[in-house]
Motif scaffolding. Structure first.
Motif, PDB file in Angstrom:
ATOM      1  N   GLN A   1      65.887  39.323 -39.916  1.00 53.32           N
ATOM      2  CA  GLN A   1      65.987  38.376 -38.791  1.00 53.32           C
ATOM      3  C   GLN A   1      66.383  36.981 -38.647  1.00 53.32           C
ATOM      4  O   GLN A   1      65.746  36.764 -39.827  1.00 53.32           O
ATOM      5  CB  GLN A   1      63.936  38.415 -37.957  1.00 53.32           C
ATOM      6  N   VAL A   2      66.547  36.490 -37.667  1.00 52.48           N
ATOM      7  CA  VAL A   2      67.295  34.963 -37.554  1.00 52.48           C
ATOM      8  C   VAL A   2      66.942  34.554 -36.075  1.00 52.48           C
ATOM      9  O   VAL A   2      66.618  34.856 -35.612  1.00 52.48           O
ATOM     10  CB  VAL A   2      68.547  34.997 -37.533  1.00 52.48           C
ATOM     11  N   GLN A   3      66.447  33.084 -36.977  1.00 52.06           N
ATOM     12  CA  GLN A   3      66.020  32.858 -35.461  1.00 52.06           C
ATOM     13  C   GLN A   3      66.979  31.100 -35.258  1.00 52.06           C
ATOM     14  O   GLN A   3      66.887  30.520 -36.193  1.00 52.06           O
ATOM     15  CB  GLN A   3      64.433  32.391 -35.729  1.00 52.06           C
TER      16      GLN A   3
ATOM     17  N   SER B   1      75.352  34.006 -44.236  1.00 53.22           N
ATOM     18  CA  SER B   1      75.768  33.254 -44.732  1.00 53.22           C
ATOM     19  C   SER B   1      76.118  32.775 -43.006  1.00 53.22           C
ATOM     20  O   SER B   1      76.760  33.581 -43.192  1.00 53.22           O
ATOM     21  CB  SER B   1      76.820  33.298 -45.534  1.00 53.22           C
ATOM     22  N   ILE B   2      76.943  31.678 -42.657  1.00 57.58           N
ATOM     23  CA  ILE B   2      77.193  31.104 -41.413  1.00 57.58           C
ATOM     24  C   ILE B   2      78.297  31.370 -41.242  1.00 57.58           C
ATOM     25  O   ILE B   2      79.304  31.187 -42.393  1.00 57.58           O
ATOM     26  CB  ILE B   2      76.585  29.481 -40.930  1.00 57.58           C
ATOM     27  N   ILE B   3      78.930  31.977 -40.622  1.00 53.35           N
ATOM     28  CA  ILE B   3      80.311  32.497 -40.376  1.00 53.35           C
ATOM     29  C   ILE B   3      81.150  31.254 -39.176  1.00 53.35           C
ATOM     30  O   ILE B   3      81.540  30.423 -39.341  1.00 53.35           O
ATOM     31  CB  ILE B   3      80.568  33.773 -39.460  1.00 53.35           C
TER      32      ILE B   3
ATOM     33  N   MET C   1      74.693  38.927 -42.806  1.00 50.70           N
ATOM     34  CA  MET C   1      73.549  38.591 -43.070  1.00 50.70           C
ATOM     35  C   MET C   1      73.533  39.497 -44.472  1.00 50.70           C
ATOM     36  O   MET C   1      73.893  40.818 -44.605  1.00 50.70           O
ATOM     37  CB  MET C   1      72.244  40.442 -42.250  1.00 50.70           C
ATOM     38  N   PHE C   2      72.962  39.147 -45.642  1.00 55.33           N
ATOM     39  CA  PHE C   2      72.704  39.548 -46.878  1.00 55.33           C
ATOM     40  C   PHE C   2      72.296  41.111 -46.645  1.00 55.33           C
ATOM     41  O   PHE C   2      72.817  42.047 -47.722  1.00 55.33           O
ATOM     42  CB  PHE C   2      73.389  39.009 -47.784  1.00 55.33           C
TER      43      PHE C   2
END
Length: 121
Positions: A1-3, A30-32, A101-102
């Motif tokens: 989950q990402v906020q 990691s941010i693409i 997302m790893f």
């Protein structure tokens, strides 16, 4: 989950400035690419600006020369500096992130809840 949590919106007079922030948190990623979009009342959501992992930026023609997108990788925070604001910039501004997302082993798109920017004439 990402906020993704945006902040910095508000009411400003035409010609003024605001700085929006978007903080990313959650599972390891990691941010693409990250970006800002906006949606005015009764209109579709449009791209404002994006920034890639290589810091390549892209802007909508309507904001070129007035807005600047940047990010702090250590803080996982995206910014949008908005100068020379116009009434037509009034909209809800949304933060978007395309993340790798790893744990999932694949990319994921995430959106913030939006922050309202109102520019009075």
């Amino acid at each position: 989950q990402v906020q993704l949590v945006e902040s910095g919106g508000g009411l400003v007079q035409a010609g003024g400035s605001l700085r929006l922030s978007c903080a990313a948190s959650g599972s390891e990623f990691s941010i693409i690419t990250m970006g800002w979009y906006r949606q005015a009342p009764g209109k579709q959501r449009d791209l404002v600006a994006t920034i890639t992992s290589g810091d390549r930026t892209n802007y909508a023609d309507s904001v070129k020369g007035r807005f600047s997108i940047s990010r702090d990788n250590a803080k996982k925070t995206l910014y949008l500096q908005m100068n020379s604001l116009k009434p037509e910039d009034t909209a809800v501004y949304y933060c978007n992130a395309r993340l790798f997302m790893f744990q999932l082993g694949r990319p994921l798109d995430a959106w913030g809840q939006g922050t309202l920017v109102t520019v009075s004439s």
